[in-house]
Design a protein around this motif. Structure first.
Motif, mmCIF file in Angstrom:
data_model
loop_
_atom_site.group_PDB
_atom_site.id
_atom_site.type_symbol
_atom_site.label_atom_id
_atom_site.label_comp_id
_atom_site.label_asym_id
_atom_site.label_seq_id
_atom_site.Cartn_x
_atom_site.Cartn_y
_atom_site.Cartn_z
ATOM 1 N N ARG A 198 0.819 -1.246 -0.014
ATOM 2 C CA ARG A 198 0.063 0.004 -0.066
ATOM 3 C C ARG A 198 0.724 1.338 -0.080
ATOM 4 N NH1 ARG A 198 -2.572 -1.326 3.967
ATOM 5 N NH2 ARG A 198 -4.061 -2.489 3.097
ATOM 6 N N TYR A 234 -4.386 -8.989 -2.291
ATOM 7 C CA TYR A 234 -4.775 -9.245 -3.645
ATOM 8 C C TYR A 234 -4.679 -8.083 -4.467
ATOM 9 C CZ TYR A 234 -7.167 -12.063 -7.372
ATOM 10 O OH TYR A 234 -7.552 -12.431 -8.638
ATOM 11 N N GLU A 235 -5.474 -7.172 -4.017
ATOM 12 C CA GLU A 235 -5.813 -6.099 -4.821
ATOM 13 C C GLU A 235 -4.547 -5.030 -5.018
ATOM 14 O OE1 GLU A 235 -8.139 -5.356 -6.726
ATOM 15 O OE2 GLU A 235 -9.573 -6.814 -5.846
ATOM 16 N N ASP A 238 0.606 -7.725 -7.791
ATOM 17 C CA ASP A 238 0.586 -8.264 -9.447
ATOM 18 C C ASP A 238 0.902 -9.509 -9.512
ATOM 19 O OD1 ASP A 238 0.126 -5.265 -10.543
ATOM 20 O OD2 ASP A 238 1.979 -5.230 -9.332
ATOM 21 N N GLY A 278 -9.748 -14.436 -5.662
ATOM 22 C CA GLY A 278 -10.235 -13.329 -6.486
ATOM 23 C C GLY A 278 -11.757 -13.605 -6.410
ATOM 24 N N SER A 283 -13.214 -9.902 -7.130
ATOM 25 C CA SER A 283 -12.298 -8.888 -7.783
ATOM 26 C C SER A 283 -12.415 -9.382 -9.217
ATOM 27 C CB SER A 283 -11.219 -9.009 -7.223
ATOM 28 O OG SER A 283 -10.093 -8.174 -8.035
ATOM 29 N N LYS A 285 -9.772 -8.627 -11.109
ATOM 30 C CA LYS A 285 -8.318 -8.878 -11.318
ATOM 31 C C LYS A 285 -7.895 -10.231 -11.390
ATOM 32 C CE LYS A 285 -4.079 -6.911 -9.109
ATOM 33 N NZ LYS A 285 -3.389 -6.307 -8.047
#
Length: 504
Positions: A198, A234-235, A238, A278, A283, A285
Motif C-alpha cells: 500500500r 490481492y488488490e 501483481d 479473487g 475481484s 483482477k
C-alpha cells in the motif's frame, strides 16, 4: 525400444504471448555468485568497475532478460544501506542466511550498473524478514526518486544522478520457511506485505509487486499460505511467487526427467488458489505468477547452513551439470512456456557458480555448463505467441508423478515472420522416438538442433568447456504438411520452421 509420437502445430492454438520476463536469472550474495562470479576487480578481463567482461558476454549470449537481486535468503537479513556510498566506508556484516562474511564491496549501484551493461531488467527484493515498511520505502526512494529529498540526493552524492527506475519489486523472500530470517505465518506476512504494498503504491502506482508464495510444493502450508496471504494483498500485488528445485541425487532418474509434471502441477494449483481468492473477494483482477527461483539442484549433497564456516564468498553448491540435467532444464523451460498465460516472470537460480549455467575460476576462465544451452536457445528462438501442443505419445511410469508423457513439448509462432519453433524433450531412457509433426501449409524446416550424448553423465569443465554442446540433428524429413524426425533417448531438441519463399 523405439516408439512413435504425433503432434500438431497450428497458429490458432494460442496460449498467450511469449513474455520476455520468462527468461530471467538470479544474482544472490551467496557463495561465489557475486564475488569472483560477476564481479572480480583485478581479473585480467575485468572492466574499470570490476565486472568480468567474459561473464557479461556469456550473460548476453544466454539471453537473460531480467535478474532478481540481492536474494534469496540473503535479503532477509540485508541492510541495503551497507552496500552504497564509498566502498572503503562500507561495513562488513555477518550474513546469517549462508553463514558468510559480507564486505559489501558490491551493492545496489554496482548491481544497477552491471545490469545496464548486461542489458537486463533489474528485479529487486525487499527485506521483509528483519525489516519492514519504513526501510522498504527508503530503499525505493533512494533507487527511484529523481532528487530533492535526503535519500534521492544521497544517491546523487554517491555518483548516480538519474534514478534507477526499478519497476519490479519482491515483497520479501520465502517467509513461509522456518529457515528464513524473520520467518512468519501467512497471516503475519500478509499484513506486513499489504502494508508495504500500500505504501509503495502511494509512492508509485505503476510499480509491479510480487507477494511471497510457498517456498516449495512440499511445504505443509502449500496452497493454504497463498490463500491466506493473498486475501490481505490481492488488490495491491501483481504476482505471487513460486520456487522449485529438482534434485537428481536420489537415483530416481525417471521421476527426475518428469520434473516438469511437478512444476506444471504447482503452477496450476497456485493459479487456481489465486483465482479462488479473487472470486471470494469478487475481484475482476487476475494475479499472475512469478516463478522466480527454479533449477536443478543436487540439494541432498548440501550439508546445510549449519555446516558452513564464517568465511568470505566460499565455494558453495557449485554443482557440475551433466546431459540429463540439461534435458530436465529444457523440459522446465517448456513447462514455463506451456503456462505462459499465467506465468509472467521466471528466474533460473542462479547466474554464476552457485547452481548456475555459468561457471568461473578466480583469475581464470569462464565457461558454459550443459544447462546453459537449452536456456540460450529457448530464449533466442521463443518469439511471438506460445502455441498449445499436446503430443500423442507413450507414457513412462514414475515413482513420484505416476504416468508421465514420454514426449514433452511447446511451440511458439512469430506472426511477424511466420516462423515457428518447436521445443521438445524425449524423457524416455529406453530408446528413441519417431516424432511425426503435422504442420500448417507452406512451412518448411530450417534448423534442427539437439542436446544429448551417449554419455549422459558428461559435464563441461574449465579444461573441457565444450564437452557437452548442442549439435545439428539428423533424420529430419518432410512430405507435404508432414514432418518427421527421430528424438534420441533423454534428449532436448529445437526444430525451427519458416514459410516457403514465394519462388518456392
Amino acid at each position: 525400444m523405439a516408439t512413435t509420437a504425433r503432434l500438431t502445430l497450428d497458429p490458432a492454438f494460442r496460449i498467450g504471448p511469449v513474455e520476455r520476463r520468462l527468461f530471467g536469472s538470479f544474482v544472490e550474495h551467496m557463495g561465489r555468485c557475486v564475488y569472483t562470479g560477476v564481479f572480480e576487480p583485478g581479473h585480467p578481463l575485468a572492466d574499470a568497475d570490476g565486472f568480468r567482461t567474459d561473464v557479461l558476454e556469456l550473460t548476453r549470449e544466454l539471453g537473460v532478460t531480467l535478474v532478481r537481486y540481492p536474494g534469496g535468503n540473503f535479503v532477509s537479513n540485508y541492510r541495503w544501506e551497507d552496500g552504497v556510498g564509498p566502498v572503503e566506508e562500507r561495513p562488513a556484516r555477518l550474513d546469517y542466511a549462508w553463514r558468510s562474511l559480507e564486505d559489501n564491496r558490491f551493492g545496489l549501484n554496482e548491481f544497477m550498473s552491471w545490469a545496464a551493461r548486461a542489458g537486463v531488467e533489474p528485479m529487486m527484493a525487499l527485506n521483509l524478514g528483519t525489516r519492514g515498511v519504513a526501510e522498504a520505502l527508503e530503499l525505493v526512494e533512494y533507487a527511484n526518486h529523481p532528487g530533492g529529498t535526503r535519500l534521492s540526493d544521497l544517491r546523487r552524492a554517491h555518483g548516480v544522478d538519474s534514478p534507477h527506475g526499478v519497476r519490479l519489486w519482491c515483497l520479501g523472500n520465502e517467509l513461509d520457511g522456518p529457515w528464513q530470517m524473520g520467518h512468519k505465518t501467512a497471516g503475519e506476512y500478509g499484513r506486513l506485505a499489504a502494508e508495504t504494498a500500500r505504501a509503495l503504491k502511494r509512492f508509485d502506482p505503476g510499480l509491479s509487486l510480487v507477494a511471497c508464495g510457498s517456498s516449495n510444493s512440499a511445504m505443509p502450508t502449500f496452497g493454504a499460505w497463498e490463500a491466506e496471504a493473498l486475501e490481505s494483498t490481492y488488490e495491491m500485488v501483481d504476482y505471487v511467487s513460486l520456487h522449485a528445485y529438482y534434485d537428481p541425487s536420489d537415483g530416481d532418474v525417471d521421476s527426475f526427467l518428469a520434473s516438469g509434471a511437478d512444476m506444471e502441477h504447482m503452477i496450476r494449483s497456485i493459479a487456481a488458489t489465486a483465482d479462488h481468492v479473487g472470486a471470494k473477494l469478487r475481484s475482476d483482477k487476475k494475479i499472475k505468477l512469478s516463478f522466480d527461483e527454479w533449477n536443478v539442484w543436487y540439494q541432498s549433497r548440501f550439508q546445510g547452513e549449519s555446516s558452513l564456516d564464517w568465511t568470505r564468498h566460499p565455494r558453495l553448491i557449485e554443482d557440475a551439470y551433466d546431459v540429463t540435467d540439461a534435458v530436465v532444464v529444457g523440459s522446465l523451460l517448456i513447462t514455463l512456456l506451456r503456462n505462459a498465460d499465467r506465468v509472467g516472470v521466471a528466474c533460473q537460480a542462479q547466474l554464476a557458480n552457485v547452481i548456475a549455467p555459468i561457471r568461473t575460476e578466480p583469475g581464470g576462465p569462464a565457461w558454459r555448463q550443459s544447462i546453459f544451452h537449452p536456456f540460450a536457445l529457448t530464449a533466442r528462438h521463443a518469439r511471438g505467441e506460445v502455441l498449445r501442443v499436446e503430443p500423442e505419445c507413450a507414457t513412462i511410469p514414475t515413482a513420484k508423478y505416476g504416468e508421465a508423457p514420454a514426449i514433452w513439448a511447446s511451440a511458439t509462432h512469430d506472426a511477424a515472420t511466420g516462423e515457428m519453433a518447436l521445443f521438445v524433450v524425449n524423457r524416455d531412457r529406453r530408446g528413441p522416438c519417431t516424432l511425426e509433426i503435422t504442420l500448417p501449409e507452406d512451412l518448411r524446416p530450417v534448423e534442427h538442433v539437439e542436446l544429448t550424448d551417449d554419455d549422459l553423465s558428461a559435464v563441461n569443465s574449465a579444461d573441457a568447456p565444450d564437452r557437452v554442446a548442442p549439435r545439428p540433428g539428423t533424420g529430419l524429413s518432410q512430405e507435404g504438411r508432414r514432418a518427421s524426425l527421430t528424438l534420441p533417448p533423454v534428449s532436448w531438441s529445437i526444430v525451427r520452421f519458416a514459410p516457403n519463399s514465394p519462388q518456392e
